[in-house]
Design a protein around this motif. Structure first.
Motif, PDB file in Angstrom:
ATOM      1  N   THR A 149      87.092  16.372  39.024  1.00  0.00           N
ATOM      2  CA  THR A 149      86.036  16.866  39.993  1.00  0.00           C
ATOM      3  C   THR A 149      85.526  17.922  40.597  1.00  0.00           C
ATOM      4  OG1 THR A 149      87.868  16.782  42.086  1.00  0.00           O
ATOM      5  CG2 THR A 149      86.483  14.528  42.417  1.00  0.00           C
ATOM      6  N   ALA A 150      86.416  19.128  39.833  1.00  0.00           N
ATOM      7  CA  ALA A 150      85.979  20.444  39.677  1.00  0.00           C
ATOM      8  C   ALA A 150      85.149  20.083  38.024  1.00  0.00           C
ATOM      9  CB  ALA A 150      86.954  21.167  39.572  1.00  0.00           C
ATOM     10  N   PHE A 151      85.388  19.553  37.220  1.00  0.00           N
ATOM     11  CA  PHE A 151      84.765  19.566  36.251  1.00  0.00           C
ATOM     12  C   PHE A 151      83.265  18.393  36.537  1.00  0.00           C
ATOM     13  CE2 PHE A 151      83.319  17.378  31.927  1.00  0.00           C
ATOM     14  CZ  PHE A 151      83.934  18.446  31.190  1.00  0.00           C
ATOM     15  N   ILE A 152      82.718  17.933  37.483  1.00  0.00           N
ATOM     16  CA  ILE A 152      81.932  17.810  37.996  1.00  0.00           C
ATOM     17  C   ILE A 152      81.226  18.352  38.382  1.00  0.00           C
ATOM     18  CG2 ILE A 152      80.343  15.959  39.201  1.00  0.00           C
ATOM     19  CD1 ILE A 152      82.630  13.730  38.590  1.00  0.00           C
ATOM     20  N   GLY A 298      86.459  32.857  35.082  1.00  0.00           N
ATOM     21  CA  GLY A 298      86.799  32.997  33.410  1.00  0.00           C
ATOM     22  C   GLY A 298      84.713  32.846  33.217  1.00  0.00           C
ATOM     23  N   CYS A 299      84.141  32.159  33.124  1.00  0.00           N
ATOM     24  CA  CYS A 299      82.858  32.297  32.998  1.00  0.00           C
ATOM     25  C   CYS A 299      81.951  33.811  32.983  1.00  0.00           C
ATOM     26  CB  CYS A 299      81.780  31.408  33.469  1.00  0.00           C
ATOM     27  SG  CYS A 299      82.329  29.576  34.071  1.00  0.00           S
ATOM     28  N   ASN A 300      82.430  34.407  34.280  1.00  0.00           N
ATOM     29  CA  ASN A 300      82.062  35.046  33.924  1.00  0.00           C
ATOM     30  C   ASN A 300      82.758  36.405  33.487  1.00  0.00           C
ATOM     31  OD1 ASN A 300      80.028  37.401  35.754  1.00  0.00           O
ATOM     32  ND2 ASN A 300      81.957  38.513  36.413  1.00  0.00           N
ATOM     33  N   MET A 301      83.651  36.596  32.942  1.00  0.00           N
ATOM     34  CA  MET A 301      84.952  37.269  32.037  1.00  0.00           C
ATOM     35  C   MET A 301      84.690  37.485  30.921  1.00  0.00           C
ATOM     36  SD  MET A 301      89.212  37.361  32.100  1.00  0.00           S
ATOM     37  CE  MET A 301      89.498  38.140  32.998  1.00  0.00           C
ATOM     38  N   ILE A 302      84.267  36.099  30.877  1.00  0.00           N
ATOM     39  CA  ILE A 302      83.747  36.127  29.177  1.00  0.00           C
ATOM     40  C   ILE A 302      82.253  35.708  28.622  1.00  0.00           C
ATOM     41  CG2 ILE A 302      85.410  34.054  27.979  1.00  0.00           C
ATOM     42  CD1 ILE A 302      83.885  31.920  28.042  1.00  0.00           C
ATOM     43  N   ARG A 303      81.362  35.942  29.962  1.00  0.00           N
ATOM     44  CA  ARG A 303      79.940  35.688  29.892  1.00  0.00           C
ATOM     45  C   ARG A 303      78.951  34.538  28.770  1.00  0.00           C
ATOM     46  NH1 ARG A 303      81.268  39.354  32.880  1.00  0.00           N
ATOM     47  NH2 ARG A 303      80.604  41.335  33.123  1.00  0.00           N
ATOM     48  N   LYS A 304      80.250  34.120  29.367  1.00  0.00           N
ATOM     49  CA  LYS A 304      79.224  31.911  28.493  1.00  0.00           C
ATOM     50  C   LYS A 304      79.790  31.301  29.612  1.00  0.00           C
ATOM     51  CE  LYS A 304      80.214  33.425  23.562  1.00  0.00           C
ATOM     52  NZ  LYS A 304      80.955  33.091  22.568  1.00  0.00           N
ATOM     53  N   ASP A 305      78.757  30.679  29.680  1.00  0.00           N
ATOM     54  CA  ASP A 305      78.343  29.109  30.482  1.00  0.00           C
ATOM     55  C   ASP A 305      79.501  28.442  29.984  1.00  0.00           C
ATOM     56  OD1 ASP A 305      78.407  27.193  31.818  1.00  0.00           O
ATOM     57  OD2 ASP A 305      75.894  26.842  32.333  1.00  0.00           O
ATOM     58  N   ALA A 309      84.839  23.035  30.002  1.00  0.00           N
ATOM     59  CA  ALA A 309      86.577  24.192  29.552  1.00  0.00           C
ATOM     60  C   ALA A 309      87.111  24.353  30.143  1.00  0.00           C
ATOM     61  CB  ALA A 309      85.571  24.141  28.370  1.00  0.00           C
ATOM     62  N   ILE A 310      86.373  25.340  30.915  1.00  0.00           N
ATOM     63  CA  ILE A 310      87.681  26.838  31.405  1.00  0.00           C
ATOM     64  C   ILE A 310      88.606  26.107  32.368  1.00  0.00           C
ATOM     65  CG2 ILE A 310      87.617  28.298  32.422  1.00  0.00           C
ATOM     66  CD1 ILE A 310      85.439  29.571  30.890  1.00  0.00           C
ATOM     67  N   THR A 311      87.611  24.725  33.207  1.00  0.00           N
ATOM     68  CA  THR A 311      88.318  24.188  34.391  1.00  0.00           C
ATOM     69  C   THR A 311      89.209  23.641  33.372  1.00  0.00           C
ATOM     70  OG1 THR A 311      86.212  23.775  35.181  1.00  0.00           O
ATOM     71  CG2 THR A 311      87.595  22.487  35.532  1.00  0.00           C
ATOM     72  N   ALA A 315      93.418  24.245  34.019  1.00  0.00           N
ATOM     73  CA  ALA A 315      94.200  22.834  34.317  1.00  0.00           C
ATOM     74  C   ALA A 315      95.554  22.840  34.262  1.00  0.00           C
ATOM     75  CB  ALA A 315      93.289  21.980  34.643  1.00  0.00           C
ATOM     76  N   ALA A 316      95.468  23.038  32.854  1.00  0.00           N
ATOM     77  CA  ALA A 316      96.537  23.096  31.739  1.00  0.00           C
ATOM     78  C   ALA A 316      97.534  24.501  31.856  1.00  0.00           C
ATOM     79  CB  ALA A 316      95.828  23.544  30.091  1.00  0.00           C
TER      80      ALA A 316
END
Length: 426
Positions: A149-152, A298-305, A309-311, A315-316
């Motif tokens: 659900t977070a992936f969505i 994570g998106c803010n850390m790598i400055r990419k949307d 994938a980060i979700t 989770a892993a």
């Protein structure tokens, strides 16, 4: 011609536009589901063993009101700016310095995700009397499954909350009714004397500290609020009423049955199947919000949307930590969170109201320093004072960080003025 905002996009690296804002019901029910958390009920259970009913009510109101107000202030800032806490961190910590808050906020969410994943697997194996060999496969199943659900994105979180929150609320109210009956009504509850002891400082720390990291990152959803009133009210609904209900449900069962674990209480009440359903929904509505928070950081850390994938990566990692024994580290983890997370919120509040005079520039066009040493210094002072404080650590961290920011900001301004005067005189 302006393009309409994509309502399925979650804007992890920019302000939420006006066209993507949500109403009070959507924001409130999502935050309500976020605060429906087993660990909070366990904290309430500890209080239920230590206080009489009247004292318990006042301690719960005090702690949850403080938590709700803290979340509401951050929610107002998030709605006003359209930014979440990690994006606001660029202003108060600097373009590179904000990676510190990204790491800390992401780390806490992975820890919670691992704890929730481990807990539901261990409890199900115990309650359903499954072979121990099922534990790790269940952790893998839930660790990856809860992230869907977070992936969505916001839309998935909203849909789950609309289904799960009413169901959980009905189950918990049913459990409270049974506990009241078994206690002999209100008179029976008032007659129960505590078997353990706890001072008020510890009670407020438990109530406030258990979910203060969640309140700090609730800006991921309050920034979608339609207006400031919606952000403030939904924050109070989630963190004063929702978190307060979790505390009281856990305390209620502990008082009546002398058992701080809400799942065990429901089993004693003959609600074994309901207990499994409640636990599953309870953890799922928090897990998906938690891993969503990790993805935002994570998106803010790598400055990419790369939110999807980060979700999945988060989770892993959370699943691996769950398999590694995260369920045994809850208390040390809570103590750590109470020290390192609240000062971030204190710096954000001081930076917005004092440093930026209630208005951030547009993030995409702002000229930001690599490191904002005022914000970083204030955060360090707040975290140190919180860690060594004998009083309510999260509150100490917030207040010290905010006051330190104001003081350091003024000192920097005075120094710059002196240097400018010296240049003119020369």
């Amino acid at each position: 011609m302006n393009q309409a905002p994509d309502l399925d996009h979650d804007y992890p690296l920019s302000e939420v536009p006006a066209g993507a804002r949500k109403g009070l019901l959507s924001t409130s029910i999502l935050l309500f589901g976020f605060t429906f958390f087993t660990a909070t009920m366990f904290a309430g259970g500890k209080m239920g063993l230590a206080f009489d009913f009247k004292t318990l009510i006042w301690a719960s109101i005090a702690g949850n009101l403080l938590l709700g107000l803290y979340a509401a202030v951050l929610g107002y800032i998030a709605c006003h700016s359209g930014l979440n806490s990690v994006l606001m961190g660029r202003f108060c910590f600097g373009e590179t310095g904000s990676k510190l808050s990204d790491f800390l906020l992401g780390f806490t969410q992975i820890g919670w995700y691992a704890w929730g994943t481990a807990t539901i697997a261990l409890v199900l194996v115990k309650m359903l009397e499954l072979p121990q060999g099922w534990t790790v496969p269940l952790m893998v199943l839930f660790g990856l499954g809860f992230s869907l659900t977070a992936f969505i994105g916001y839309k998935g979180l909203d849909l789950l909350s609309r289904v799960a929150v009413p169901a959980m609320l009905a189950l918990l109210l049913w459990s409270i009714w049974l506990a009241t009956r078994d206690a002999g009504g209100l008179e029976g509850l008032l007659a129960i004397q505590p078997k353990e002891s706890m001072d008020w400082n510890m009670a407020i720390t438990l109530v406030f500290g258990t979910f203060v990291s969640g309140a700090t990152q609730a800006t991921n959803w309050t920034r979608f609020a339609r207006d400031g009133k919606t952000a403030v009210l939904s924050s109070l609904v989630g963190f004063f009423i929702g978190n307060g209900l979790m505390i009281m449900v856990g305390a209620y069962g502990a008082m009546v049955y002398q058992q701080p674990d809400i799942v065990e209480v429901m089993v004693l009440q003959g609600l074994s199947v309901a207990a499994v359903v409640m636990l599953f929904l309870n953890i799922w509505t928090t897990q998906d919000n938690t891993i969503y928070n990790f993805a935002a950081a994570g998106c803010n850390m790598i400055r990419k949307d790369r939110r999807g994938a980060i979700t999945l990566i988060g989770a892993a990692v959370g699943t691996l930590l769950a398999i590694g024994g995260m369920s045994d580290l809850l208390i040390p983890f809570l103590i750590l969170l109470g020290s390192i997370i609240p000062p971030i919120g204190g710096v954000i509040v001081a930076d917005f109201f004092h440093g930026h005079k209630r208005r951030y520039p547009r993030l995409g066009s702002a000229a930001l320093p690599r490191f904002n040493w005022v914000g970083l210094g204030a955060y360090g002072l707040g975290a140190l004072c919180a860690y060594f404080s004998p009083w309510v650590a999260p509150l100490v961290g917030i207040l010290v960080a905010a006051l330190s920011y104001v003081l350091l900001h003024e000192l920097r301004g005075a120094r710059a003025s002196r240097q400018q005067l010296g240049t003119v005189d020369a």
